[in-house]
Write an enzyme that holds these catalytic residues in place. Structure first.
Site, short mmCIF file in Angstrom:
data_model
loop_
_atom_site.label_atom_id
_atom_site.label_comp_id
_atom_site.label_asym_id
_atom_site.label_seq_id
_atom_site.Cartn_x
_atom_site.Cartn_y
_atom_site.Cartn_z
N CYS A 148 -24.93 4.55 -42.55
CA CYS A 148 -25.74 5.03 -43.67
C CYS A 148 -26.75 6.05 -43.16
CB CYS A 148 -26.46 3.85 -44.31
SG CYS A 148 -27.53 4.36 -45.68
N PRO A 153 -14.73 23.72 -13.35
CA PRO A 153 -14.19 25.01 -12.87
C PRO A 153 -15.25 26.11 -12.88
CG PRO A 153 -12.81 24.09 -14.63
CD PRO A 153 -14.05 23.24 -14.56
N GLU A 154 -16.33 25.91 -13.64
CA GLU A 154 -17.33 26.97 -13.75
C GLU A 154 -18.71 26.51 -13.29
OE1 GLU A 154 -17.19 29.14 -17.33
OE2 GLU A 154 -15.00 29.05 -17.37
N GLY A 179 -17.29 18.09 -16.17
CA GLY A 179 -16.89 18.66 -17.45
C GLY A 179 -18.01 18.87 -18.46
N THR A 180 -19.19 19.20 -17.95
CA THR A 180 -20.28 19.50 -18.90
C THR A 180 -21.03 20.76 -18.48
OG1 THR A 180 -22.35 18.72 -19.91
CG2 THR A 180 -21.85 17.86 -17.71
N HIS A 222 -24.38 10.60 -27.16
CA HIS A 222 -24.35 11.39 -28.39
C HIS A 222 -23.62 10.67 -29.52
CE1 HIS A 222 -25.14 15.38 -26.04
NE2 HIS A 222 -26.21 14.64 -26.16
N CYS A 278 -30.23 3.61 -44.11
CA CYS A 278 -30.51 2.28 -43.53
C CYS A 278 -29.60 2.07 -42.33
CB CYS A 278 -30.32 1.18 -44.57
SG CYS A 278 -28.61 0.84 -45.05
P1 OAD Z 1 -19.41 22.21 -23.41
O1 OAD Z 1 -18.35 22.72 -24.31
O2 OAD Z 1 -20.77 22.80 -23.49
O3 OAD Z 1 -18.94 22.38 -21.90
C1 OAD Z 1 -17.70 22.02 -21.42
C2 OAD Z 1 -17.72 22.18 -19.91
O4 OAD Z 1 -16.49 21.70 -19.40
C3 OAD Z 1 -17.85 23.64 -19.41
O5 OAD Z 1 -18.84 23.69 -18.40
C4 OAD Z 1 -16.47 23.96 -18.85
O6 OAD Z 1 -16.53 24.84 -17.73
C5 OAD Z 1 -16.01 22.59 -18.44
N1 OAD Z 1 -14.55 22.41 -18.46
C6 OAD Z 1 -13.62 22.96 -19.28
N2 OAD Z 1 -12.40 22.50 -19.01
C7 OAD Z 1 -12.56 21.61 -18.00
C8 OAD Z 1 -11.66 20.76 -17.29
N3 OAD Z 1 -10.37 20.72 -17.57
N4 OAD Z 1 -12.17 19.97 -16.31
C9 OAD Z 1 -13.51 19.99 -16.04
N5 OAD Z 1 -14.38 20.75 -16.67
C10 OAD Z 1 -13.92 21.55 -17.65
O7 OAD Z 1 -19.44 20.62 -23.59
P2 OAD Z 1 -20.61 19.61 -23.21
O8 OAD Z 1 -21.32 20.03 -21.97
O9 OAD Z 1 -20.02 18.26 -23.26
O10 OAD Z 1 -23.50 17.70 -28.49
O11 OAD Z 1 -21.57 19.80 -24.44
C11 OAD Z 1 -22.70 19.00 -24.54
C12 OAD Z 1 -23.02 18.73 -25.97
O12 OAD Z 1 -23.16 19.94 -26.70
C13 OAD Z 1 -21.95 17.98 -26.74
O13 OAD Z 1 -22.01 16.59 -26.56
C14 OAD Z 1 -22.26 18.34 -28.15
C15 OAD Z 1 -22.41 19.82 -27.94
O14 OAD Z 1 -23.01 20.54 -28.91
C16 OAD Z 1 -23.82 17.48 -29.77
O15 OAD Z 1 -23.09 17.75 -30.68
C17 OAD Z 1 -25.16 16.83 -29.93
#
Ligand code: OAD
Length: 251
Positions: free
Chosen positions: A114, A216-217, A189-190, A106, A117
């Site tokens: 820019c 955690p979720e 963590g996603t 990302h 360009c």
């Molecule tokens: P999210 O905010 O969607 O998700 C964060 C995840 O981390 C959740 O599933 C939480 O349960 C988990 N979490 C929270 N604390 C944690 C910890 N201490 N250890 C492990 N896990 C933990 O973030 P992303 O999945 O990264 O994109 O979001 C994906 C994309 O959506 C981002 O890159 C961004 C966003 O909009 C763009 O902006 C294009």
């Protein structure tokens, strides 16, 4: 061991960087359509820049945590390794993970490029680098930077909603996946909101690789994982990596 790790905002949460969809996440209080789309930038570039400058400063003040360090440690011990991170911060790199072992799918928040360009440059990332640049950035806080080559606005080098993923980086991911299946895939963590994250994780692990989720979720990926670790990344990953380094998964 051939390893793929995918990370998201949760991995940087314990460094004090807010997630997007969590309890205090950005998208709980702010509207992505006003901040993270090309249309938002066209409408109000100043507001968009303010938000990204604030985030840059927060990241500069943050430190990598034990999760970033564990991933860098795993990379050193694996025969083949790639990290795909959705995080635009530089905490994986600051924990010691080499650039060639990492894809920032990302983008990079410290890149200013820019909007028309391919001219771009990387902003100062750390406190100790060139203090005058920080002053300059503070002075220019209300200014939207302009391209030196084209009559166009400069924008942060991140991927916004509705935009394509960077082609080169997708090719690097595809190249790694094409190089063979992985013995181990860790997704940490996603929320795995984007289909390509699930797709890459599953393709890399199929048919017999281990797919570990650290979160955690529950997420849409949980049902496909061979192992679920429902703990914060900075606690789970150092332990997991120590175990893996001592006893790699069997082929
Ligand atoms: P999210 O905010 O969607 O998700 C964060 C995840 O981390 C959740 O599933 C939480 O349960 C988990 N979490 C929270 N604390 C944690 C910890 N201490 N250890 C492990 N896990 C933990 O973030 P992303 O999945 O990264 O994109 O979001 C994906 C994309 O959506 C981002 O890159 C961004 C966003 O909009 C763009 O902006 C294009």
């Amino acid at each position: 061991m051939r390893v793929l790790v995918l990370t998201g905002a949760g991995v940087s949460a314990e460094s004090g960087i807010p997630t997007f969809r969590g309890k205090d996440g950005y998208w709980r209080n702010l509207d992505p359509a006003r901040l993270a789309t090309p249309e938002a930038f066209e409408k109000n570039p100043k507001l968009v820049w303010e938000w990204y400058r604030e985030r840059r400063q927060r990241i500069r003040n943050a430190q990598p945590n034990a999760a970033h360090e564990a991933i860098a440690n795993l990379a050193q011990h694996a025969h083949e390794f790639l990290l795909i991170t959705q995080n635009v911060d530089d905490l994986h790199a600051r924990a010691g993970l080499p650039k060639e072992k990492m894809v920032q799918i990302h983008g990079d928040i410290f890149l200013t490029r820019c909007s028309r360009c391919d001219f771009g440059f990387t902003e100062r990332k750390h406190e100790h680098e060139h203090e005058h640049e920080q002053e300059q950035e503070e002075e220019e806080e209300n200014v939207v930077p302009r391209c030196a080559k084209r009559d166009a606005l400069m924008r942060p080098g991140v991927v916004w909603f509705g935009e394509q993923l960077p082609w080169n980086e997708v090719q690097r991911v595809e190249g790694y996946l094409g190089g063979g299946v992985c013995d181990l895939v860790i997704v940490a963590g996603t929320t795995a909101t984007f289909g390509y994250i699930i797709d890459w994780a599953m393709r890399a692990a199929a048919p017999n690789g281990e797919l570990i989720e650290v979160n955690p979720e529950e997420t849409p990926l949980s049902q496909f994982a061979t192992r679920l670790v429902r703990e914060p990344a900075a606690i789970a990953l150092p332990r997991l990596v120590d175990q893996l380094v001592a006893q790699p998964p069997e082929l």
